[in-house]
Design a protein around this motif. Structure first.
Motif, mmCIF file in Angstrom:
data_model
loop_
_atom_site.group_PDB
_atom_site.id
_atom_site.type_symbol
_atom_site.label_atom_id
_atom_site.label_comp_id
_atom_site.label_asym_id
_atom_site.label_seq_id
_atom_site.Cartn_x
_atom_site.Cartn_y
_atom_site.Cartn_z
ATOM 1 N N VAL A 46 0.838 -1.162 0.045
ATOM 2 C CA VAL A 46 0.192 0.003 -0.086
ATOM 3 C C VAL A 46 1.017 1.272 0.059
ATOM 4 O O VAL A 46 0.460 2.429 -0.715
ATOM 5 N N LYS A 47 1.912 1.256 0.699
ATOM 6 C CA LYS A 47 2.955 2.452 0.865
ATOM 7 C C LYS A 47 3.457 2.801 -0.456
ATOM 8 O O LYS A 47 3.540 3.673 -0.851
ATOM 9 N N ILE A 48 3.792 1.743 -1.071
ATOM 10 C CA ILE A 48 4.589 1.689 -2.623
ATOM 11 C C ILE A 48 3.507 2.118 -3.550
ATOM 12 O O ILE A 48 3.734 3.028 -4.357
ATOM 13 N N SER A 49 2.216 1.866 -3.499
ATOM 14 C CA SER A 49 1.191 2.270 -4.328
ATOM 15 C C SER A 49 0.816 3.696 -4.190
ATOM 16 O O SER A 49 0.361 4.365 -5.182
ATOM 17 N N LEU A 50 1.143 4.264 -3.228
ATOM 18 C CA LEU A 50 0.918 5.894 -2.949
ATOM 19 C C LEU A 50 2.004 6.685 -3.090
ATOM 20 O O LEU A 50 2.244 7.759 -2.861
ATOM 21 N N SER A 51 3.177 6.061 -3.676
ATOM 22 C CA SER A 51 4.444 6.792 -3.970
ATOM 23 C C SER A 51 4.656 6.915 -5.631
ATOM 24 O O SER A 51 3.709 6.550 -6.391
ATOM 25 N N GLU A 52 5.493 7.706 -5.870
ATOM 26 C CA GLU A 52 5.708 7.954 -7.349
ATOM 27 C C GLU A 52 6.973 7.113 -7.931
ATOM 28 O O GLU A 52 7.900 6.937 -7.250
ATOM 29 N N SER A 53 6.929 6.962 -9.150
ATOM 30 C CA SER A 53 8.052 5.986 -9.978
ATOM 31 C C SER A 53 9.095 6.768 -10.209
ATOM 32 O O SER A 53 9.039 7.918 -10.842
ATOM 33 N N VAL A 54 10.392 6.315 -10.236
ATOM 34 C CA VAL A 54 11.738 6.970 -10.457
ATOM 35 C C VAL A 54 12.704 6.016 -11.042
ATOM 36 O O VAL A 54 12.266 4.863 -10.821
#
Length: 312
Positions: A46-54
């Motif tokens: 869930v935490k990763i799903s709320l972050s931005e891709s880099v």
């Protein structure tokens, strides 16, 4: 209605009773296991799903950042979930996964119930052998079993060769890399999960109930609908959940048997993680798939609980 203070006092009294430590330990072990190996990984996704891709390792930005004045800043984005609604690829994959899983489950119920009923009504000396034949496929790797299905479904496979030898068809039927192959693979792979719970429910049923129904003038088909089927519904419900839930997120079967014509959410999830390396979008796909499964399963479980309570 008890007040919070009285409820807390009741809990404290129970913990002070003899044997309370053992009961607490017995509860803490399974709940601790679920928290460590289910809840914690889910929170990470869930935490990763709320972050931005880099572009980097890991390929996403942290949601907690420390500014120069030592203040903690939280950066959350819901754009990954918005992409799932805007892009038809994900919508089609979700709908197709639910459709294939639902149809496969219905077919598995029909076939699995017939098999379980036949095993439950067979002589006792044959039951364990028949059950062993249901369980034997689990002794082989799941991947090997799916590879073996290719030998049955390809154009020069066993099915087409037998049909052509019998004169049923003049040329091979295209089964491989079609939705039909996906249905066959899912039903073949998950059918034991349907047969075993239904058999357990039928095997526990008291045969005298059918005798009583016959004495009261009920025909065999009516006794089945009014006695056998309702009493076996817990097995049908359990088997349906055991087939439907893993079938929705299936990856191996549509990848090997379905080709490009059977988009399912498991294939999309794999492509986002390993081909596109877009972990935030892939995590959003996983979280949305979990929500897609949890809501209807909870509603179905609540309906089934009311149904069984009403008949008890």
């Amino acid at each position: 209605m008890r007040s919070p203070a009285k409820s807390f006092s009741a809990v404290v009294r129970r913990l002070n009773q003899p044997g309370a430590a053992g009961r607490l330990t017995a509860l803490a072990i399974p709940y601790g296991w679920l928290a460590l190996f289910f809840l914690l990984p889910l929170l990470i996704v869930v935490k990763i799903s709320l972050s931005e891709s880099v572009m980097g390792i890991p390929p996403y930005e942290p949601i907690l950042r420390f500014a120069e004045d030592a203040k903690v800043q939280i950066h959350l984005t819901f754009s990954n979930f918005g992409l799932l609604l805007r892009d038809n690829l994900y919508v089609v994959a979700y709908l197709n996964s639910v459709k294939i899983a639902a149809i496969s489950t219905l077919i598995s119920v029909v076939i699995g119930y017939s098999m379980a009923y036949g095993i439950a009504r067979s002589p006792l000396r044959w039951r364990y052998l028949l059950l062993m034949l249901i369980i034997i496929p689990f002794w082989t790797s799941f991947l090997i079993r799916i590879y073996a299905m290719i030998g049955f479904l390809k154009d020069n496979g066993l099915i087409n060769n037998v049909l052509m030898a019998l004169g049923v068809i003049d040329q091979p039927i295209a089964i491989m890399y079609t939705p039909t192959a996906v249905y066959i693979g899912i039903i073949y792979s998950y059918l034991p999960f349907m047969v075993l719970p239904i058999y357990a429910a039928l095997e526990r049923m008291d045969p005298s109930l059918l005798e009583a129904a016959g004495d009261l003038g009920a025909k065999p088909w009516k006794a089945f609908l009014r006695v056998t089927l309702p009493l076996s519904m817990p097995g049908v419900v359990a088997g349906s959940l055991l087939v439907f839930i893993p079938a929705v997120g299936e990856f191996v079967i549509p990848e090997l048997l379905g080709g490009l014509g059977s988009p399912m959410i498991g294939k999309v999830l794999w492509a986002e993680f390993f081909s596109n390396r877009d972990w935030p979008v892939a995590s959003a796909v996983a979280v949305a798939m979990l929500a897609l499964l949890v809501v209807p399963v909870m509603m179905f479980d609540r309906f089934a609980s009311r149904y069984f309570r009403g008949r008890s």
